[in-house]
Design an enzyme around this catalytic site. Structure first.
Site, PDB file in Angstrom:
ATOM      1  N   GLY A  34       0.639  -5.187   0.781  1.00 61.54           N
ATOM      2  CA  GLY A  34      -0.517  -5.279  -0.127  1.00 61.54           C
ATOM      3  C   GLY A  34      -0.150  -5.905  -1.465  1.00 61.54           C
ATOM      4  N   ALA A  71       0.869  -1.183   0.000  1.00 62.95           N
ATOM      5  CA  ALA A  71       0.000   0.000   0.000  1.00 62.95           C
ATOM      6  C   ALA A  71       0.901   1.226   0.000  1.00 62.95           C
ATOM      7  CB  ALA A  71      -0.869  -0.014   1.246  1.00 62.95           C
ATOM      8  N   GLU A  75      -0.293  -9.481  -1.020  1.00 61.04           N
ATOM      9  CA  GLU A  75      -1.710  -9.854  -0.877  1.00 61.04           C
ATOM     10  C   GLU A  75      -2.450  -9.800  -2.218  1.00 61.04           C
ATOM     11  OE1 GLU A  75      -1.862  -6.963   2.363  1.00 61.04           O
ATOM     12  OE2 GLU A  75      -2.936  -8.485   3.516  1.00 61.04           O
ATOM     13  N   GLU A 114       4.290  -5.204   7.293  1.00 67.30           N
ATOM     14  CA  GLU A 114       3.433  -4.230   7.992  1.00 67.30           C
ATOM     15  C   GLU A 114       3.799  -4.080   9.459  1.00 67.30           C
ATOM     16  OE1 GLU A 114       2.369  -6.610   5.960  1.00 67.30           O
ATOM     17  OE2 GLU A 114       0.863  -5.811   4.572  1.00 67.30           O
TER      18      GLU A 114
HETATM   19  N1  COA Z   1       4.571   3.286  -0.375  1.00 68.74           N
HETATM   20  C1  COA Z   1       4.985   4.461  -0.867  1.00 68.74           C
HETATM   21  N2  COA Z   1       6.172   4.631  -1.481  1.00 68.74           N
HETATM   22  C2  COA Z   1       6.971   3.557  -1.596  1.00 68.74           C
HETATM   23  C3  COA Z   1       6.610   2.299  -1.096  1.00 68.74           C
HETATM   24  C4  COA Z   1       5.343   2.186  -0.467  1.00 68.74           C
HETATM   25  N3  COA Z   1       4.903   1.011   0.012  1.00 68.74           N
HETATM   26  N4  COA Z   1       7.615   1.432  -1.345  1.00 68.74           N
HETATM   27  C5  COA Z   1       8.572   2.131  -1.990  1.00 68.74           C
HETATM   28  N5  COA Z   1       8.189   3.408  -2.138  1.00 68.74           N
HETATM   29  C6  COA Z   1       8.917   4.495  -2.797  1.00 68.74           C
HETATM   30  C7  COA Z   1      10.042   5.018  -1.941  1.00 68.74           C
HETATM   31  O1  COA Z   1       9.565   5.952  -1.015  1.00 68.74           O
HETATM   32  C8  COA Z   1      10.928   5.626  -2.995  1.00 68.74           C
HETATM   33  O2  COA Z   1      10.371   6.863  -3.398  1.00 68.74           O
HETATM   34  P1  COA Z   1      11.352   8.118  -3.724  1.00 68.74           P
HETATM   35  O3  COA Z   1      12.388   7.600  -4.683  1.00 68.74           O
HETATM   36  O4  COA Z   1      10.443   9.148  -4.295  1.00 68.74           O
HETATM   37  O5  COA Z   1      11.952   8.483  -2.407  1.00 68.74           O
HETATM   38  C9  COA Z   1      10.782   4.664  -4.166  1.00 68.74           C
HETATM   39  O6  COA Z   1       9.547   3.984  -3.957  1.00 68.74           O
HETATM   40  C10 COA Z   1      11.889   3.633  -4.274  1.00 68.74           C
HETATM   41  O7  COA Z   1      11.961   2.954  -3.042  1.00 68.74           O
HETATM   42  P2  COA Z   1      13.300   2.906  -2.152  1.00 68.74           P
HETATM   43  O8  COA Z   1      12.881   2.669  -0.750  1.00 68.74           O
HETATM   44  O9  COA Z   1      14.148   4.090  -2.418  1.00 68.74           O
HETATM   45  O10 COA Z   1      14.005   1.616  -2.780  1.00 68.74           O
HETATM   46  P3  COA Z   1      15.021   0.658  -2.040  1.00 68.74           P
HETATM   47  O11 COA Z   1      15.638  -0.178  -3.103  1.00 68.74           O
HETATM   48  O12 COA Z   1      15.946   1.429  -1.161  1.00 68.74           O
HETATM   49  O13 COA Z   1      14.108  -0.239  -1.064  1.00 68.74           O
HETATM   50  C11 COA Z   1      12.154  -1.536  -0.508  1.00 68.74           C
HETATM   51  C12 COA Z   1      13.115  -1.073  -1.613  1.00 68.74           C
HETATM   52  C13 COA Z   1      11.028  -2.323  -1.169  1.00 68.74           C
HETATM   53  C14 COA Z   1      12.921  -2.441   0.475  1.00 68.74           C
HETATM   54  C15 COA Z   1      11.614  -0.292   0.254  1.00 68.74           C
HETATM   55  O14 COA Z   1      11.114   0.617  -0.705  1.00 68.74           O
HETATM   56  C16 COA Z   1      10.484  -0.600   1.216  1.00 68.74           C
HETATM   57  O15 COA Z   1      10.734  -1.139   2.271  1.00 68.74           O
HETATM   58  N6  COA Z   1       9.233  -0.236   0.845  1.00 68.74           N
HETATM   59  C17 COA Z   1       8.107  -0.338   1.721  1.00 68.74           C
HETATM   60  C18 COA Z   1       7.618  -1.771   1.810  1.00 68.74           C
HETATM   61  C19 COA Z   1       6.453  -1.883   2.796  1.00 68.74           C
HETATM   62  O16 COA Z   1       6.594  -1.654   3.974  1.00 68.74           O
HETATM   63  N7  COA Z   1       5.307  -2.271   2.256  1.00 68.74           N
HETATM   64  C20 COA Z   1       4.132  -2.502   3.040  1.00 68.74           C
HETATM   65  C21 COA Z   1       3.268  -1.310   3.093  1.00 68.74           C
HETATM   66  S1  COA Z   1       1.816  -1.617   4.038  1.00 68.74           S
END
Ligand code: COA
Length: 280
Positions: free
Chosen positions: A131, A88, A134, A154
């Site tokens: 999500g 999400a 999911e 989460e």
């Molecule tokens: N919601 C909003 N933005 C998200 C996102 C999410 N779930 N997951 C990634 N992004 C965005 C980041 O904020 C970043 O945006 P920016 O470049 O404008 O700052 C972009 O996507 C790239 O992600 P980034 O975190 O820089 O990549 P990374 O390679 O360092 O890490 C992940 C990748 C997947 C490990 C990391 O993005 C992450 O942990 N995301 C969240 C996962 C999560 O908790 N999902 C469950 C949500 S309920």
């Protein structure tokens, strides 16, 4: 009615068979690669429109759902990682209260996808988190590239999964693995996802599209009526006890003996011909 394309969701209609007009696979791409295809309100509402369109469009036989590939970065910036969906959109959680979430869930895109009567395949290339995991679990089959990673992180946001992981994952990968994934928030790689039954198949990234579309076309070449009955009957196994389920299956099996496609399929086998289904 044309396919409901939006800025964040593109839909390609790919023919099942080049020779005969037997319908199409809808290749649906969630298109926010700069945000790792995170599910914001616009994606969720586009997904709902897509599901309604697929349900109402006879020529669409199968849905393949995927995430857009990363864009080329501006000079000096790093390439964003590949993602199916990284969850999400967390920015939309800020300031939200329980009533906002309840309202959102009353008309839930993931449930709409889950309830689609036609076959669905998640084509996962990269992160499938929260999500995103999911959404993949709401599809009937998951095909992953070897660089994919799955997880339900989460817990790190002070939350639990909300789009069915605590329920559908228990049925798909079991109680113990679901507990571990939800409680640790740690990711698993594609091979582990395959080993525990979360991914049906794992392919090298360059073979993922062809492998997935071949499966989609194979499924799409069957009788759509029989597929619908099969999907509904297997789904019932998730909700009912064994005795009731077996009775339900027997009734579904019996009911197909009144269908034209059973006559067509059986005769085609006996005459060594390819079945030309009534319900394509
Ligand atoms: N919601 C909003 N933005 C998200 C996102 C999410 N779930 N997951 C990634 N992004 C965005 C980041 O904020 C970043 O945006 P920016 O470049 O404008 O700052 C972009 O996507 C790239 O992600 P980034 O975190 O820089 O990549 P990374 O390679 O360092 O890490 C992940 C990748 C997947 C490990 C990391 O993005 C992450 O942990 N995301 C969240 C996962 C999560 O908790 N999902 C469950 C949500 S309920």
């Amino acid at each position: 009615m044309g396919a409901p394309q939006t800025d964040v969701l593109s839909i390609e209609e790919l023919p099942i068979n080049d020779q005969k007009d037997v319908g199409s696979v809808a290749l649906v791409t969630i298109n926010r690669p700069d945000k790792l295809n995170a599910l914001n309100d616009e994606v969720m509402s586009s997904l709902k429109s897509m599901v309604a369109w697929v349900e109402a469009t006879d020529s669409i036989r199968v849905v393949v759902l995927t995430g857009a590939q990363p864009n080329q970065p501006p000079e000096g910036k790093r390439m964003k990682p590949n993602a199916f969906v990284a969850g999400a959109d967390i920015t939309e959680f800020v300031g939200k209260r329980s009533d906002d979430i309840r309202e959102m869930f009353a008309d839930n895109a993931v449930e709409a996808l889950w309830s689609l009567s036609k076959p669905t395949i998640a084509m996962v290339d990269g992160f499938a988190l929260g999500g995103g995991c999911e959404v993949a679990c709401s599809c009937d089959v998951r095909i992953a590239s070897s660089r994919s990673r799955f997880g339900t992180p989460e817990i790190n946001l002070g939350l639990i999964p909300g789009y069915g992981a605590t329920q559908r994952s228990v049925r798909l990968i079991g109680y113990g693995k679901t507990m571990e994934m939800v409680m640790t928030g740690e990711m698993i790689d594609a091979d582990e996802a395959h080993r525990i039954g979360l991914a049906n198949h794992v392919c090298p990234p360059e073979e993922l599209r062809e492998f997935t579309l071949n499966m989609a076309r194979l499924i799409g070449s069957k009788s759509s009526n029989t597929l619908r009955v099969g999907k509904a009957t297997i789904r019932a196994a998730l909700d009912v006890g064994l005795t009731e389920g077996v009775a339900l299956e027997a009734e579904a099996f019996a009911s197909l003996f009144d269908s034209k496609d059973k006559e067509i399929g059986v005769n085609a086998f006996l005459n060594r011909e390819t079945a030309e289904w009534e319900h394509r």
